[in-house]
Design a protein around this motif. Structure first.
Motif, PDB file in Angstrom:
ATOM      1  N   VAL A  56       0.875  -1.163   0.000  1.00  0.00           N
ATOM      2  CA  VAL A  56       0.000   0.000   0.000  1.00  0.00           C
ATOM      3  C   VAL A  56       0.909   1.207   0.000  1.00  0.00           C
ATOM      4  CG1 VAL A  56      -1.770   1.276   1.261  1.00  0.00           C
ATOM      5  CG2 VAL A  56      -1.748  -1.226   1.313  1.00  0.00           C
ATOM      6  N   GLY A  57       0.840   1.979  -1.049  1.00  0.00           N
ATOM      7  CA  GLY A  57       1.712   3.145  -1.141  1.00  0.00           C
ATOM      8  C   GLY A  57       0.998   4.387  -0.684  1.00  0.00           C
TER       9      GLY A  57
ATOM     10  N   ASP B 191      -2.495   1.260  -4.512  1.00  0.00           N
ATOM     11  CA  ASP B 191      -2.405  -0.108  -4.012  1.00  0.00           C
ATOM     12  C   ASP B 191      -1.767  -0.912  -5.130  1.00  0.00           C
ATOM     13  OD1 ASP B 191      -3.765   0.305  -1.563  1.00  0.00           O
ATOM     14  OD2 ASP B 191      -5.691   0.171  -2.585  1.00  0.00           O
ATOM     15  N   VAL B 192      -0.743  -1.677  -4.818  1.00  0.00           N
ATOM     16  CA  VAL B 192      -0.080  -2.490  -5.829  1.00  0.00           C
ATOM     17  C   VAL B 192      -0.355  -3.964  -5.546  1.00  0.00           C
ATOM     18  CG1 VAL B 192       2.109  -3.072  -6.937  1.00  0.00           C
ATOM     19  CG2 VAL B 192       1.713  -0.732  -6.151  1.00  0.00           C
ATOM     20  N   TYR B 193      -0.876  -4.658  -6.564  1.00  0.00           N
ATOM     21  CA  TYR B 193      -1.188  -6.077  -6.438  1.00  0.00           C
ATOM     22  C   TYR B 193      -0.282  -6.889  -7.351  1.00  0.00           C
ATOM     23  CZ  TYR B 193      -5.654  -5.330  -3.996  1.00  0.00           C
ATOM     24  OH  TYR B 193      -6.630  -5.000  -3.075  1.00  0.00           O
ATOM     25  N   LEU B 194      -0.077  -8.134  -6.974  1.00  0.00           N
ATOM     26  CA  LEU B 194       0.558  -9.080  -7.874  1.00  0.00           C
ATOM     27  C   LEU B 194      -0.463  -9.471  -8.934  1.00  0.00           C
ATOM     28  CD1 LEU B 194       2.802 -11.222  -8.553  1.00  0.00           C
ATOM     29  CD2 LEU B 194       1.598 -12.744  -6.977  1.00  0.00           C
ATOM     30  N   GLY B 195      -0.016  -9.555 -10.184  1.00  0.00           N
ATOM     31  CA  GLY B 195      -0.878 -10.057 -11.244  1.00  0.00           C
ATOM     32  C   GLY B 195      -0.189 -11.215 -11.933  1.00  0.00           C
ATOM     33  N   ILE B 196      -0.981 -12.108 -12.497  1.00  0.00           N
ATOM     34  CA  ILE B 196      -0.403 -13.222 -13.249  1.00  0.00           C
ATOM     35  C   ILE B 196      -0.881 -13.104 -14.695  1.00  0.00           C
ATOM     36  CG2 ILE B 196      -0.150 -15.729 -13.423  1.00  0.00           C
ATOM     37  CD1 ILE B 196       0.836 -14.720 -10.742  1.00  0.00           C
ATOM     38  N   ALA B 197       0.082 -13.069 -15.629  1.00  0.00           N
ATOM     39  CA  ALA B 197      -0.261 -13.011 -17.049  1.00  0.00           C
ATOM     40  C   ALA B 197      -0.576 -14.415 -17.537  1.00  0.00           C
ATOM     41  CB  ALA B 197       0.909 -12.430 -17.833  1.00  0.00           C
TER      42      ALA B 197
ATOM     43  N   ALA C 261       3.134  -6.407 -11.900  1.00  0.00           N
ATOM     44  CA  ALA C 261       2.728  -5.476 -10.844  1.00  0.00           C
ATOM     45  C   ALA C 261       1.510  -4.723 -11.358  1.00  0.00           C
ATOM     46  CB  ALA C 261       3.862  -4.506 -10.518  1.00  0.00           C
ATOM     47  N   VAL C 262       0.413  -4.770 -10.609  1.00  0.00           N
ATOM     48  CA  VAL C 262      -0.834  -4.123 -11.015  1.00  0.00           C
ATOM     49  C   VAL C 262      -1.088  -2.983 -10.030  1.00  0.00           C
ATOM     50  CG1 VAL C 262      -3.283  -4.477 -11.536  1.00  0.00           C
ATOM     51  CG2 VAL C 262      -1.651  -6.373 -11.834  1.00  0.00           C
ATOM     52  N   LYS C 263      -0.888  -1.752 -10.531  1.00  0.00           N
ATOM     53  CA  LYS C 263      -0.942  -0.577  -9.647  1.00  0.00           C
ATOM     54  C   LYS C 263      -2.255   0.181  -9.819  1.00  0.00           C
ATOM     55  CE  LYS C 263       1.514   3.766  -8.687  1.00  0.00           C
ATOM     56  NZ  LYS C 263       2.785   4.488  -8.807  1.00  0.00           N
ATOM     57  N   PHE C 264      -3.034   0.225  -8.749  1.00  0.00           N
ATOM     58  CA  PHE C 264      -4.300   0.963  -8.731  1.00  0.00           C
ATOM     59  C   PHE C 264      -4.021   2.359  -8.183  1.00  0.00           C
ATOM     60  CE2 PHE C 264      -7.344  -2.539  -9.419  1.00  0.00           C
ATOM     61  CZ  PHE C 264      -6.504  -3.627  -9.242  1.00  0.00           C
ATOM     62  N   HIS C 265      -4.148   3.361  -9.029  1.00  0.00           N
ATOM     63  CA  HIS C 265      -3.902   4.729  -8.583  1.00  0.00           C
ATOM     64  C   HIS C 265      -5.050   5.210  -7.689  1.00  0.00           C
ATOM     65  CE1 HIS C 265      -0.421   6.071 -11.183  1.00  0.00           C
ATOM     66  NE2 HIS C 265      -0.603   4.806 -11.505  1.00  0.00           N
ATOM     67  N   ARG C 266      -4.685   5.876  -6.599  1.00  0.00           N
ATOM     68  CA  ARG C 266      -5.685   6.363  -5.630  1.00  0.00           C
ATOM     69  C   ARG C 266      -5.398   7.823  -5.313  1.00  0.00           C
ATOM     70  NH1 ARG C 266      -8.293   1.859  -6.133  1.00  0.00           N
ATOM     71  NH2 ARG C 266      -7.647   0.007  -5.018  1.00  0.00           N
TER      72      ARG C 266
END
Ligand code: ADP
Ligand code: MN
Length: 290
Positions: free
Chosen positions: A100-101, A105-111, A118-123
């Motif tokens: 949590v920045g 919020d940064v999540y692990l993603g699997i391609a 890295a899947v970064k949700f801007h807030r």
């Protein structure tokens, strides 16, 4: 309710309703029910059922003032972005939260195929704006969702140009709405954790080279650089510069001041923690080729 749970319980009707509300994000703070009837073309009982469910799952908020209307919550915007990225075949699964920045919020993603992302949700607006507020170009009246989307657009565009010129940044993969997908730098830790490094000079060099490439080849200054926005792989002493949405163009009135501050923070940290003997002025001259 979190993103994972929401993804499991949403029906095609629900998604259609969310997409209809999203369509009017710019026009309405709360989208009137009549507009949703028209846009979704769902029979009234199915629209009602969906709205009731989405409201109780906190995916939408209802305003029952003079006119009845609905808006998306951040969770719903997250879900729409993830669904798009899945449909495009960018991510197959969303994993755990990595961090949590300050404003994400940064999540692990699997391609598909198993590569880690890295899947970064801007807030934007989650925390107080702190010191970067003066350099933001966003209009204050814009909704947080739209501001977060602009933030993601800016970061994704910057990452593409930076990666193109060989700067040490995570490889950008795709963006949807307020979500940026990059490669995951595996085994990397934040420099702020002060990991033991075999070759601190290599890490320092990576960072300075990235600042120089950003400045000379892309024409931008990071503007929020510190040990919190640098990640390093301890085994190889490779360093990457992350978190670019607040960058400024070289000709921005604050660009020179921000460049100096970025360099100062990096020089000071590497000197204090790793004993790297460097001077801000000298590094600045080297960056500018003077
Ligand atoms: P914030 O604006 O929230 O500070 P950051 O882009 O700095 O967002 O990311 C927050 C944290 O997530 C980072 O400090 C880092 O630990 C982790 N992180 C972000 N991107 C990556 C990546 N591509 N690979 C590995 N870790 C990452
Ligand atoms: Mn950060």
């Amino acid at each position: 309710m979190n993103i994972h749970e929401a993804l499991k319980v949403l029906t095609p009707d629900d998604i259609r309703v969310l997409q209809a509300i999203e369509k009017y994000l710019k026009q309405y703070e709360f989208v009137p029910i009549e507009v949703l009837e028209r846009t979704t073309r769902l029979p009234p009982h199915r629209l009602e059922r969906s709205l009731y469910k989405l409201n109780s799952l906190k995916l939408i908020r209802r305003q029952s003032a003079a006119t009845l209307g609905y808006r998306l919550t951040i969770l719903a915007y997250d879900v729409l972005a993830v669904l798009s990225l899945m449909k495009r075949g960018v991510i197959e699964a969303l994993g755990d939260k990595l961090g949590v920045g300050k404003e994400s919020d940064v999540y692990l993603g699997i391609a598909p195929g198993g590569k880690k992302l890295a899947v970064k949700f801007h807030r934007v607006g989650r925390t107080s704006f702190r010191h970067v507020v003066r350099h933001r170009t966003y209009k204050v009246e814009d909704s947080w969702l739209l501001q977060s989307k602009v933030s993601a657009q800016r970061e994704f565009a910057a990452l593409r140009e930076l990666y193109e010129v060989g700067a040490k940044v995570p490889k950008p993969i795709d963006r949807s709405r307020h979500v940026v997908v990059t490669e995951l730098i595996e085994g990397a830790v934040e420099l702020s954790e002060k990991p033991a490094l075999n070759d601190p000079l290599k890490a320092f060099g990576d960072v300075i080279e990235t600042i120089a490439k950003a400045y000379n080849d892309v024409g931008i200054v990071h503007g929020d650089l510190s040990e919190y926005n640098i990640i390093v792989i301890p085994e190889t002493s490779e360093a990457y510069v992350i978190d670019w949405p607040q960058y400024v163009e070289k000709d921005h009135p604050s660009a020179e001041k921000l460049l100096r501050r970025d360099v100062e923070y990096v020089v000071r940290f590497f000197k204090k923690v790793y004993g790297v003997p460097a001077e801000t002025e000298e590094v600045l001259r080297a960056i500018k080729g003077e």
